[in-house]
Structure formats: structure tokens, C-alpha cells
Design an enzyme around this catalytic site. Structure first.
Site, short mmCIF file in Angstrom:
data_model
loop_
_atom_site.label_atom_id
_atom_site.label_comp_id
_atom_site.label_asym_id
_atom_site.label_seq_id
_atom_site.Cartn_x
_atom_site.Cartn_y
_atom_site.Cartn_z
N LYS A 26 0.88 -1.40 0.02
CA LYS A 26 0.06 -0.20 -0.08
C LYS A 26 0.80 1.04 -0.13
CE LYS A 26 -2.74 0.81 3.77
NZ LYS A 26 -2.58 2.34 4.20
N ARG B 267 -6.73 -3.12 10.36
CA ARG B 267 -5.99 -3.70 10.99
C ARG B 267 -6.30 -4.23 12.23
NH1 ARG B 267 -1.85 -3.07 7.40
NH2 ARG B 267 -1.24 -0.67 6.91
N ARG C 135 -5.81 2.52 18.27
CA ARG C 135 -5.29 1.02 18.28
C ARG C 135 -4.99 0.52 19.58
NH1 ARG C 135 -2.53 0.90 12.13
NH2 ARG C 135 -4.58 0.84 11.22
N ARG D 179 2.98 5.94 -3.37
CA ARG D 179 4.09 7.07 -3.85
C ARG D 179 4.23 6.84 -5.16
NH1 ARG D 179 4.62 5.96 1.40
NH2 ARG D 179 5.83 7.20 2.88
N SER E 107 7.98 9.66 11.63
CA SER E 107 6.91 9.50 10.81
C SER E 107 7.23 9.51 9.46
CB SER E 107 5.64 10.22 11.32
OG SER E 107 4.90 10.28 10.09
N ASP F 108 2.51 -0.61 12.01
CA ASP F 108 1.27 -1.21 11.70
C ASP F 108 1.19 -2.60 11.89
OD1 ASP F 108 0.60 1.27 10.29
OD2 ASP F 108 1.72 0.75 8.46
N LYS G 98 -3.85 6.39 14.81
CA LYS G 98 -4.08 5.78 13.63
C LYS G 98 -5.49 5.74 13.09
CE LYS G 98 0.21 4.89 12.82
NZ LYS G 98 0.83 5.40 11.88
C1 S3P Z 1 3.13 5.15 6.12
C2 S3P Z 1 3.59 5.52 7.45
C3 S3P Z 1 3.17 5.11 8.75
C4 S3P Z 1 2.13 4.02 8.54
C5 S3P Z 1 1.13 4.19 7.61
C6 S3P Z 1 1.96 4.24 6.13
C7 S3P Z 1 3.47 5.43 5.00
O1 S3P Z 1 2.32 6.22 9.31
O2 S3P Z 1 1.42 3.83 9.86
O3 S3P Z 1 0.18 2.86 7.52
O4 S3P Z 1 3.28 4.92 3.97
O5 S3P Z 1 4.32 6.44 4.92
P1 S3P Z 1 3.28 7.29 9.99
O6 S3P Z 1 4.19 7.94 9.13
O7 S3P Z 1 2.06 8.26 10.67
O8 S3P Z 1 3.90 6.61 11.17
#
Ligand code: S3P
Length: 428
Positions: free
Chosen positions: A21, A388, A344, A26, A166, A313, A340
Site C-alpha cells: 500500500k 488492521r 489502536r 508513492r 513518521s 502497523d 491511527k
Molecule cells: C505510512 C507510514 C506510517 C504507517 C502508515 C503508512 C506511509 O504512518 O502507519 O500505515 O506509507 O508512509 P506514520 O508515518 O504516521 O507513522
């Protein structure tokens, strides 16, 4: 939709997992910023990446879909158009946070909206740096979507030590930086997923424990033609299911093995899970392998702050593994899970309570008393419309000796549309 999950006598088979995903989002955003056509294979058919496709179309980008192949006519950094209506990010935090960086960088006025869950997640983390870069952002109650973004003045470069580990925040700032004449510099101390850096081939300098990542208009945006690996985060549900079930052997081909993503694999191996990694190779900028898991005797484990970004995740499903381990496991430094698709930690605490687990909830994690002979009570689990949480409850329910119910089970389509089909395939 309510789903009944029956106890599984065995879990055997080979699963075609959904495409990754994070990379799907991206790939289509970066393909739009490239000048020329990209052909992306094994693109996710889940709801979240489709929110990204629709938003890119809203910005005037032509995207063709043919099954899991997506063709994007890239317009380049200066070719995006101001959308006529709102850009609907649906349930997807990645869409909203990464796209905000692109929109602020491009200086295109736009309004980003999301569903109820996304509109309850803080956007302050991206509003602050983008505002420093020259964007003007109006949000509901200062922090929440809808976001109205414009950039009345010039784009300013930013020197940005990440305040939280993040990948969405890191990517947002780097994407805005791609439009600047001077370099934006993002400093990371705890590594989070690095798909943005890899797919854009950004300049990185390692300085001791720190990673300095740079972006500017000087960066050439590469064509995004490759095959997307299958999603490690989806694999994690079956890795845990296979390890905790007494009669299991599951094979998962072509799983993304990016080291910033597979913290859960290290943790499961530390717990003693019987996992084999075969056929390691690269697909485009990303490492891939085939995984096989079989019934295992699990030991308890501790998950601490430094590893949390690499399994962010997967923590809900790792909690399910801990229930069947021989002792007390502890998760700390995971307060971010409260921000999230739902809180969670609270949702998992409710689930464990209903299943009859001995646990303690903390502000930043959980302590769980495991038992290799644990049999979860039959219950009706609330998904809180969080994919999830729903899938974690399903794996837990298969280990019971009576059926359980998962409420709001359709939300698995956010990341894993074939989840319920794969569950039947493994149990039949
Ligand atoms: C993601 C980053 C994570 C992840 C999300 C997807 C991404 O979030 O939990 O499911 O694709 O950059 P955070 O950047 O908020 O940790």
C-alpha cells in the site's frame, strides 16, 4: 457487515498477498511528478491507493487502470492543475499527508477532505512545517481536515529535525522540498520506512546515528515503472496466524522485505517463530523474498520505542502473537498507535478484554500475559472501521473453540480486499 469467524482446524496453503500500500501511493504520486509515462505493475486494488489515484486525477493527471497495471502520464513538477472540486483522501492518512506536501510545494490552491476517521486525525504535524515553508493552511479546529492549502509567497527551504519518527511527515516535507530552488534537509534519528527516498533516489548522508535527507528542484524525478512487491504488513497477519496455530504451514510469495518495514519479522523470529525466508531478490528499488511460516512455540518479547517505527502497523497483530507466548510481553513507546485509523491501543485493549486475556494498558503500550494453551473466549469484536483491528480480531478468533463475530468487517478492503477470501482458502 458482520463476519462470523469459525475456529480453524488447520491453516495450510499459499497466499497471493495484496500489493504494498505504501509503495502504491508513492508510485502514482511520483509518476505524476515525472515528465513522461510510467507503467506500474502489481498496483494495489485496495481503497486507500485508489483515493490517491482519484486525487491525482483531480490534479489533472491522466491515470489508466487495467487490472493491477496502472499507467500514469506524468506531467512534471510544473504540470499539476488546480482541482475543480475537493480532493477526497477517503480513509488514507498517507494520501492526505503526502499530497499536502506536493500541493504546498507546487503552490496550487486545493482543499483536501477525508472520511470521519481521517477527519479525526491530527494534521498539526504537517501543518507546522508546511507553514514554515510558506504555505497557508486552514484546518478545522486548527488541526483537522478539511485542509485548505495555498502558498501565497515563495517556497522556503526547511531544515527539519523530525519531531516524531513518521514516514508520512518525513515524506510530506521532502515532497514540498522538491519544488524549492534551495535544498530542504530532513534529519531522522529513528529510521521509519524509506520508500520515498528510494523511489525518488534522494541524496542521503549518514552522520553518526542521524540520517540527513535532501530534496530540491535539482532532483531529477525518475520514471516509476516497476513491479510493486506484495505488502509485508499484510503478510504479518498470516505470519502470526501460522505461528500461533498448532496445525499450520503458510507460504507467502514475493513479499516486500524493506529493512525499515520488517521489524515484525525480527520480533517474531526473536519469539521463536518458525519462519523461512527464500528467494531473496530486488524488484526495482525494493528487496523482495518468499516467506514460509509453520506452527511454532513462542517466547515472550519486549517491543521498545526504537523498533516501533519499523513495526508500527504490525503491533496489533504482534499483540495477538504475544497472547500465545510462554510468559509476559511488553510494548512501550507506542503512543503513536493512538493516532491511527482508530486509537489502536484502546481498540486492542477492548479486544483482549473480551477474549479473556490478562493484560494491563498503559498510555504508551500494553503488558500482556501469554499462555501457549490460551483459548480466546467467543466474542463480538468491534473493528472501529480500522482494517488492521478487524484482521487482528479475525486471526484471534480462528484460535477459539467457538465462532466469534467481527463487526464492520468490510473495512479490511482499505488495505487487503481479498482478506476474507484468503482466510477461507487457508482454512478449507
Ligand atoms: C505510512 C507510514 C506510517 C504507517 C502508515 C503508512 C506511509 O504512518 O502507519 O500505515 O506509507 O508512509 P506514520 O508515518 O504516521 O507513522
Amino acid at each position: 457487515m458482520n463476519k462470523e469467524v469459525r475456529p480453524a482446524r488447520a491453516l495450510n496453503g499459499k497466499i497471493k498477498l495484496p500489493p504494498d500500500k505504501s509503495i502504491s501511493h508513492r508510485s502514482v504520486m511520483f509518476a505524476a511528478l515525472h515528465e513522461g509515462r510510467s507503467v506500474i505493475r502489481n498496483f494495489s486494488s485496495a481503497a486507500d491507493p485508489h483515493s490517491t489515484i482519484n486525487c491525482m486525477r483531480g490534479l489533472g493527471v491522466t491515470v489508466y487502470e487495467d487490472g493491477n497495471t496502472v499507467e500514469v502520464e506524468g506531467v512534471g513538477r510544473d504540470g499539476l492543475q488546480s482541482p475543480e472540486g475537493d480532493l477526497d483522501c477517503g480513509n488514507s492518512g498517507t494520501t492526505m499527508r503526502l499530497l499536502s506536501g506536493i500541493i504546498a510545494g507546487a503552490g496550487i490552491p486545493a482543499r483536501l477532505v477525508g472520511d470521519e476517521s481521517l477527519s479525526a486525525r491530527t494534521m498539526k504535524r504537517i501543518i507546522d512545517p508546511l507553514t514554515e515553508m510558506g504555505a497557508e493552511i486552514t484546518a478545522r479546529k486548527d488541526d483537522f481536515a478539511p485542509l485548505e492549502i495555498s502558498r501565497p509567497g515563495p517556497l522556503k527551504p526547511l531544515y527539519f529535525p523530525l519531531p516524531i519518527p513518521s514516514a508520512q511527515l518525513k515524506s510530506c516535507v521532502l515532497l514540498a522540498g522538491l519544488f524549492g530552488d534551495e535544498q530542504t534537509e530532513v534529519i531522522e534519528t529513528l529510521p521509519s520506512r524509506d520508500h520515498t527516498e528510494r523511489l525518488l533516489n534522494l541524496t542521503i548522508e549518514e552522520k553518526g546515528e542521524e540520517k540527513h535527507i535532501y530534496s530540491s528542484r535539482e532532483d531529477n524525478i525518475p520514471e516509476q515503472s516497476y513491479r510493486i512487491p506484495n505488502d509485508f504488513s499484510a503478510a504479518a497477519f498470516w505470519l502470526v496466524a501460522g505461528a500461533i496455530h498448532p496445525n499450520a504451514e503458510i507460504t507467502l510469495p514475493n513479499v516486500g522485505m524493506n529493512p525499515t518495514r520488517f521489524g515484525a519479522l525480527d520480533i517474531l523470529e526473536q519469539m521463536g517463530a518458525d519462519i523461512t525466508v527464500n528467494n531473496e531478490h530486488d524488484e526495482g528499488a525494493e528487496p523482495v523474498a518468499d516467506l514460509r511460516v509453520a506452527s511454532s512455540a513462542l517466547q515472550p518479547v519486549e517491543i521498545t520505542e526504537e523498533i516501533v517505527p519499523n513495526c508500527i502497523d504490525e503491533i496489533p497483530i504482534l499483540m495477538i502473537a504475544m497472547l500465545f507466548s510462554d510468559g509476559v510481553s511488553r510494548i512501550s513507546g507506542a503512543e503513536e498507535l493512538r493516532h491511527k485509523e482508530t486509537d489502536r491501543l484502546a481498540a486492542m485493549a477492548e479486544m483482549l478484554g473480551k477474549a479473556g486475556v490478562d493484560f494491563t494498558e498503559y498510555e504508551d503500550g500494553l503488558e500482556i500475559k501469554g499462555d501457549p494453551d490460551f483459548v480466546p473466549e467467543s466474542a463480538s469484536y468491534q473493528s472501529y472501521h480500522d482494517h488492521r483491528i478487524a484482521m487482528s480480531a479475525a486471526v484471534l478468533s480462528m484460535l477459539g473453540n467457538k465462532s466469534s463475530q467481527i463487526q464492520g468487517a468490510e473495512c479490511t478492503a482499505i488495505s487487503y480486499p481479498s482478506f476474507w477470501g484468503d482466510l477461507s482458502l487457508l482454512t478449507n
